[in-house]
Scaffold this motif. Structure first.
Motif, PDB file in Angstrom:
ATOM      1  N   VAL A 102      -3.183  -3.041  11.805  1.00  0.00           N
ATOM      2  CA  VAL A 102      -2.267  -1.910  11.863  1.00  0.00           C
ATOM      3  C   VAL A 102      -1.568  -1.725  10.512  1.00  0.00           C
ATOM      4  O   VAL A 102      -1.436  -0.598  10.003  1.00  0.00           O
ATOM      5  N   GLU A 103      -1.103  -2.826   9.920  1.00  0.00           N
ATOM      6  CA  GLU A 103      -0.446  -2.754   8.618  1.00  0.00           C
ATOM      7  C   GLU A 103      -1.391  -2.178   7.564  1.00  0.00           C
ATOM      8  O   GLU A 103      -0.989  -1.346   6.731  1.00  0.00           O
ATOM      9  N   LEU A 104      -2.636  -2.617   7.596  1.00  0.00           N
ATOM     10  CA  LEU A 104      -3.622  -2.148   6.624  1.00  0.00           C
ATOM     11  C   LEU A 104      -3.915  -0.660   6.801  1.00  0.00           C
ATOM     12  O   LEU A 104      -3.914   0.106   5.832  1.00  0.00           O
ATOM     13  N   THR A 105      -4.163  -0.247   8.016  1.00  0.00           N
ATOM     14  CA  THR A 105      -4.509   1.159   8.249  1.00  0.00           C
ATOM     15  C   THR A 105      -3.337   2.087   7.948  1.00  0.00           C
ATOM     16  O   THR A 105      -3.542   3.240   7.555  1.00  0.00           O
ATOM     17  N   GLU A 106      -2.112   1.591   8.114  1.00  0.00           N
ATOM     18  CA  GLU A 106      -0.956   2.414   7.781  1.00  0.00           C
ATOM     19  C   GLU A 106      -0.900   2.702   6.282  1.00  0.00           C
ATOM     20  O   GLU A 106      -0.586   3.818   5.864  1.00  0.00           O
ATOM     21  N   LEU A 108      -3.520   2.666   4.207  1.00  0.00           N
ATOM     22  CA  LEU A 108      -4.646   3.549   3.908  1.00  0.00           C
ATOM     23  C   LEU A 108      -4.358   4.975   4.349  1.00  0.00           C
ATOM     24  O   LEU A 108      -4.701   5.936   3.645  1.00  0.00           O
ATOM     25  N   ASP A 109      -3.719   5.112   5.506  1.00  0.00           N
ATOM     26  CA  ASP A 109      -3.384   6.440   6.005  1.00  0.00           C
ATOM     27  C   ASP A 109      -2.398   7.141   5.071  1.00  0.00           C
ATOM     28  O   ASP A 109      -2.514   8.341   4.811  1.00  0.00           O
ATOM     29  N   GLY A 110      -1.464   6.379   4.529  1.00  0.00           N
ATOM     30  CA  GLY A 110      -0.510   6.959   3.588  1.00  0.00           C
ATOM     31  C   GLY A 110      -1.168   7.397   2.285  1.00  0.00           C
ATOM     32  O   GLY A 110      -0.801   8.424   1.709  1.00  0.00           O
ATOM     33  N   LEU A 111      -2.144   6.627   1.831  1.00  0.00           N
ATOM     34  CA  LEU A 111      -2.845   6.980   0.598  1.00  0.00           C
ATOM     35  C   LEU A 111      -3.751   8.194   0.779  1.00  0.00           C
ATOM     36  O   LEU A 111      -3.926   8.994  -0.143  1.00  0.00           O
ATOM     37  N   LEU A 112      -4.339   8.319   1.960  1.00  0.00           N
ATOM     38  CA  LEU A 112      -5.302   9.394   2.210  1.00  0.00           C
ATOM     39  C   LEU A 112      -4.662  10.677   2.722  1.00  0.00           C
ATOM     40  O   LEU A 112      -5.310  11.725   2.736  1.00  0.00           O
ATOM     41  N   ALA A 177      -4.849  -2.901  -0.855  1.00  0.00           N
ATOM     42  CA  ALA A 177      -4.345  -1.555  -0.605  1.00  0.00           C
ATOM     43  C   ALA A 177      -2.925  -1.392  -1.148  1.00  0.00           C
ATOM     44  O   ALA A 177      -2.579  -0.357  -1.731  1.00  0.00           O
ATOM     45  N   GLU A 178      -2.094  -2.422  -0.959  1.00  0.00           N
ATOM     46  CA  GLU A 178      -0.729  -2.363  -1.480  1.00  0.00           C
ATOM     47  C   GLU A 178      -0.733  -2.351  -3.006  1.00  0.00           C
ATOM     48  O   GLU A 178       0.105  -1.686  -3.629  1.00  0.00           O
ATOM     49  N   ALA A 179      -1.670  -3.106  -3.614  1.00  0.00           N
ATOM     50  CA  ALA A 179      -1.769  -3.113  -5.077  1.00  0.00           C
ATOM     51  C   ALA A 179      -2.168  -1.739  -5.590  1.00  0.00           C
ATOM     52  O   ALA A 179      -1.666  -1.268  -6.622  1.00  0.00           O
TER      53      ALA A 179
END
Length: 205
Positions: A102-106, A108-112, A177-179
């Protein structure tokens, strides 16, 4: 096939810069002939000028391939990310791994998400590639490998729990993703600082 390509090649040459330049030089040779400067050797002069013109003309250059730009790639990636999320919604994961996912997809969703963030990301080919790799390869591979390994673990107990590897993989992907997000944030910060220095220099402060 050969008969159809022959006339096409002839037509392409007739329209080429080499033929047009050579023809222009050949016409200059004819002008010399009409004025009497070429003399009896006017065919040689005309042919020579045509050949010289064809040689100095720039060679034909094929058109550069029109590849999708960063914005187009991100638009296609959004569709693929939606497909990935639908797949992940059908997967049964342990609570810890599910939380990391969930943390990862959030992130990615913000970036996309359409907007200025994705517009900045579109100008970073390496960032778009990293995001595409996460969506198309890393996340599906991590989850699918866990599901397959979990089945083997059930019939051959005693091995290392596969969820540990999955949690670690999702943690590493989250860091990547955070980087990426952090790099975009730093780029915008540098842009802001540059504008501040520009205004200070312009005002002589």
């Amino acid at each position: 096939m050969a008969t159809s390509s022959g006339p096409g090649r002839v037509l392409a040459y007739l329209e080429s810069a080499k033929n047009l330049t050579g023809s222009a030089c050949g016409l200059a040779g004819l002008a010399l002939t009409f004025t009497g400067l070429a003399g009896a050797y006017w065919p040689v002069v005309v042919a020579g000028l045509y050949g010289a013109g064809a040689l100095i003309a720039p060679p034909a250059r094929p058109a550069v391939p029109d590849f999708p730009d960063g914005s187009e790639r991100l638009e296609a990636l959004r569709t693929d990310f939606a497909t990935l999320r639908a797949y992940l919604g059908e997967v049964d994961l342990p609570p810890a791994a599910a939380g990391r996912l969930v943390e990862l997809t959030e992130v990615l969703d913000g970036l996309l998400a359409p907007g200025w963030v994705s517009e900045v990301l579109a100008t970073d080919p390496e960032g778009v590639h990293a995001l595409s790799r996460a969506v198309h390869q890393d996340i599906p591979e991590s989850v699918d490998t866990y599901l397959r390994t979990r089945w083997w673990t059930r019939i051959t107990p005693g091995s290392e729990p596969p969820e540990r590897h999955l949690e670690r993989q999702l943690e590493l992907l989250h860091r990547e993703a955070e980087a990426l997000a952090g790099g975009l944030r730093e780029a915008e910060s540098r842009r802001q600082e540059t504008h501040t220095r520009y205004l200070e220099d312009r005002g002589g402060l």
